[in-house]
Design an enzyme around this catalytic site. Structure first.
Site, PDB file in Angstrom:
ATOM      1  N   LYS A  19      84.930  43.847  12.713  1.00 25.58           N
ATOM      2  CA  LYS A  19      85.063  45.162  13.784  1.00 25.58           C
ATOM      3  C   LYS A  19      84.971  43.798  14.781  1.00 25.58           C
ATOM      4  O   LYS A  19      85.489  44.318  15.809  1.00 25.58           O
ATOM      5  CB  LYS A  19      84.084  45.968  13.516  1.00 25.58           C
ATOM      6  CG  LYS A  19      84.408  46.784  14.462  1.00 25.58           C
ATOM      7  CD  LYS A  19      82.919  48.193  14.221  1.00 25.58           C
ATOM      8  CE  LYS A  19      83.196  49.025  15.504  1.00 25.58           C
ATOM      9  NZ  LYS A  19      81.732  49.990  15.711  1.00 25.58           N
ATOM     10  N   GLY A  90      82.098  51.230  21.826  1.00 20.23           N
ATOM     11  CA  GLY A  90      81.203  50.012  23.204  1.00 20.23           C
ATOM     12  C   GLY A  90      81.080  48.863  23.836  1.00 20.23           C
ATOM     13  O   GLY A  90      81.581  48.156  24.774  1.00 20.23           O
ATOM     14  N   SER A 163      72.770  39.663  23.713  1.00 18.23           N
ATOM     15  CA  SER A 163      73.867  40.559  23.678  1.00 18.23           C
ATOM     16  C   SER A 163      74.605  39.963  23.463  1.00 18.23           C
ATOM     17  O   SER A 163      75.485  38.833  24.918  1.00 18.23           O
ATOM     18  CB  SER A 163      73.763  41.618  24.762  1.00 18.23           C
ATOM     19  OG  SER A 163      74.603  42.176  24.562  1.00 18.23           O
ATOM     20  N   GLN A 165      77.972  40.918  23.861  1.00 16.74           N
ATOM     21  CA  GLN A 165      79.072  42.057  24.937  1.00 16.74           C
ATOM     22  C   GLN A 165      78.565  41.372  25.928  1.00 16.74           C
ATOM     23  O   GLN A 165      79.923  41.319  26.194  1.00 16.74           O
ATOM     24  CB  GLN A 165      78.610  43.915  24.744  1.00 16.74           C
ATOM     25  CG  GLN A 165      79.015  43.937  23.553  1.00 16.74           C
ATOM     26  CD  GLN A 165      78.610  45.631  23.286  1.00 16.74           C
ATOM     27  OE1 GLN A 165      78.046  46.002  23.998  1.00 16.74           O
ATOM     28  NE2 GLN A 165      78.759  46.004  22.231  1.00 16.74           N
ATOM     29  N   ASP A 315      72.778  45.782  14.593  1.00 17.75           N
ATOM     30  CA  ASP A 315      73.496  46.667  13.687  1.00 17.75           C
ATOM     31  C   ASP A 315      72.967  47.507  12.469  1.00 17.75           C
ATOM     32  O   ASP A 315      73.394  48.572  11.882  1.00 17.75           O
ATOM     33  CB  ASP A 315      75.018  46.708  14.023  1.00 17.75           C
ATOM     34  CG  ASP A 315      75.706  46.594  14.638  1.00 17.75           C
ATOM     35  OD1 ASP A 315      74.664  47.591  16.426  1.00 17.75           O
ATOM     36  OD2 ASP A 315      76.364  46.237  15.551  1.00 17.75           O
ATOM     37  N   ARG A 388      76.821  54.488  12.257  1.00 15.58           N
ATOM     38  CA  ARG A 388      76.127  53.838  10.834  1.00 15.58           C
ATOM     39  C   ARG A 388      74.940  54.735  10.430  1.00 15.58           C
ATOM     40  O   ARG A 388      74.238  54.902   9.582  1.00 15.58           O
ATOM     41  CB  ARG A 388      75.817  52.626  11.709  1.00 15.58           C
ATOM     42  CG  ARG A 388      76.401  52.029  12.159  1.00 15.58           C
ATOM     43  CD  ARG A 388      76.273  50.415  12.098  1.00 15.58           C
ATOM     44  NE  ARG A 388      76.994  50.108  13.064  1.00 15.58           N
ATOM     45  CZ  ARG A 388      77.550  49.174  12.148  1.00 15.58           C
ATOM     46  NH1 ARG A 388      78.047  48.901  11.536  1.00 15.58           N
ATOM     47  NH2 ARG A 388      78.595  48.464  13.142  1.00 15.58           N
TER      48      ARG A 388
END
Length: 433
Positions: A19, A90, A163, A165, A315, A388
């Site tokens: 992903k 996100g 992070s 992201q 995750d 999830r």
């Protein structure tokens, strides 16, 4: 959706495309000049939202076949005609905001009800330091938000949480900032953006600092389209592998799983718990090491998971908690407060779901402890639309004493399209409730 205990599981699967790399291949392809060919793209709802997003910013995106996509970039983003709806993605919205901040355009970002609850200032804060402007449309720190970009100045940013992201958004903005942008991480987060930027022709510097690193990128660099082969997603592979570990007599192999050391924390943890987990046929794909992982039913034991491992498996804690329910003794998971600001408060939802199935759980502000034993099951789990949470409890139901039902299974398609069918191909008894 209901998962029933009973049948053992046998078979070999291929992991869906990763992903994280799927998002990035579309976004970098849209920023680049020339053509980017992508093979193995994950075709989940989150990725499709990102594909629509880069199209809105001016790229031409074509699906050539299952997992095969072409992106024709324009060397930058142009002003979109409408709102950029990122759905539940996100990663997509935060990375797209980073890119858009570097161009003299205005764009409004929005998402579904779940994404509107997730904090955005962790990304918009450093982008604002670089010169981007943000106008919150409803509630500060929450979508929708209108971004005005262009004329950015590089920053030297030190992350307080690991992070990928945040780091990625800053680096992608830094491509169009004046000066050299640096991001310092005291704990390493996944490095797919750095690796892929190099594949698209950018120079990215990495300097080791203790257990972390400093990543630097000079502004003004241009990207050139390339070919990207997306390896299998370890986060998705975790679900059939977990079933292999907890269902009596099971043996499950997942082929082509990415083995980037910043993504394999769950596998390391399972092995420490006594899992019969083997990796074969190690090879390279898309600049990443991949391998075929086989999980066999195992007698697991509880451990204290090192807090330093959180960034490499943030995750995967929901499915780790589900497998810990079948382990002997306590599995302690701490330093994972980031789970509370994912698609849902994953600590609270996993604790509630496991308790409903008869599992002993102690919840803490930054983590939780799961003590294994007989798993009764027989519950309907509230997932708040978190894919999830849903998949973790369905896997749990395959080995519990009674069936387990989840209330909102449709969201599974955001990250793992075909999950139920894939599990059924192994022999799992799953059906629409």
């Amino acid at each position: 959706m209901t998962a029933h205990p009973g049948p053992t599981l046998k078979g070999t699967l291929r992991a869906p495309g990763d992903k994280s790399m799927s998002h990035r291949s579309l976004i970098l392809g849209a920023m680049a000049t020339a053509i980017t060919e992508i093979d193995g793209l994950l075709e989940g709802e989150d990725i499709l939202a990102t594909a629509r997003g880069v199209e809105a910013f001016g790229a031409t995106v074509t699906r050539l076949g299952p997992g095969r996509w072409r992106v024709e970039g324009r060397g930058g983003f142009t002003k979109p005609a409408g709102i950029i709806d990122c759905g539940n993605a996100g990663t997509g919205v935060r990375l797209l905001m980073g890119v858009a901040a570097g161009y003299p355009i205005t764009a409004t970002f929005d998402g579904d009800a779940s994404l509107r609850k997730r904090p955005m200032k962790r990304v918009t804060g450093p982008l604002a330091e670089m010169g981007a402007r943000f106008d919150w449309q409803a509630e500060e720190d929450r979508l929708p938000v209108t971004l005005s970009g262009g004329t950015l100045t590089a920053i030297d940013y030190e992350q307080t949480v690991a992070s990928a992201q945040i780091k990625s958004a800053i680096l992608l903005a830094g491509l169009n900032a004046s000066g050299t942008t640096t991001v310092t991480e005291l704990e390493k987060s996944r490095d797919h953006t750095e690796r892929m930027l190099r594949a698209f022709g950018a120079e990215v510097g990495v300097e080791a600092i203790g257990d972390g690193w400093r990543v630097s990128l000079k502004g003004g660099q241009r990207l050139t389209g390339t070919s990207v082969s997306v390896p299998g997603d370890p986060s998705s592979a975790a679900f059939p592998l977990a079933a292999g570990l907890i269902v009596p007599g099971a043996e499950v192999t997942v082929q082509g799983v990415m083995l980037n050391p910043l993504r394999t924390g769950l596998f390391d943890t399972w092995i420490e718990m006594g899992a019969d987990l083997t990796i074969a046929n190690r090879r390279s794909s898309g600049g990443e090491e991949v391998g075929d992982i086989t999980a066999r039913h195992s007698r697991l034991k509880g451990i204290v998971v090192p807090e330093s491992r959180a960034a490499s498996m943030i995750d995967e804690y929901p499915i780790l908690a589900a497998t810990a329910a079948f382990a002997e003794g306590a599995t302690v998971m701490r330093g994972i407060g980031e789970m509370r600001v994912k698609e849902s408060d994953r600590i609270a939802l996993m604790a509630a779901g496991l308790k409903a199935c008869g599992v002993q759980v102690e919840e803490e502000p930054e983590g939780f402890t799961v003590t294994g034993g007989p798993v009764q099951g027989g519950a309907t789990i509230t997932t708040h639309g978190d894919h999830r949470i849903a998949m973790s409890h369905l896997v749990l139901g395959l080995a519990a004493q009674q069936a387990v039902t989840v209330d909102e299974p449709d969201m599974i398609a955001t990250s793992f399209p075909g999950f139920v069918e894939m599990m059924q191909s192994l022999g799992a008894d799953m059906e629409a409730a």
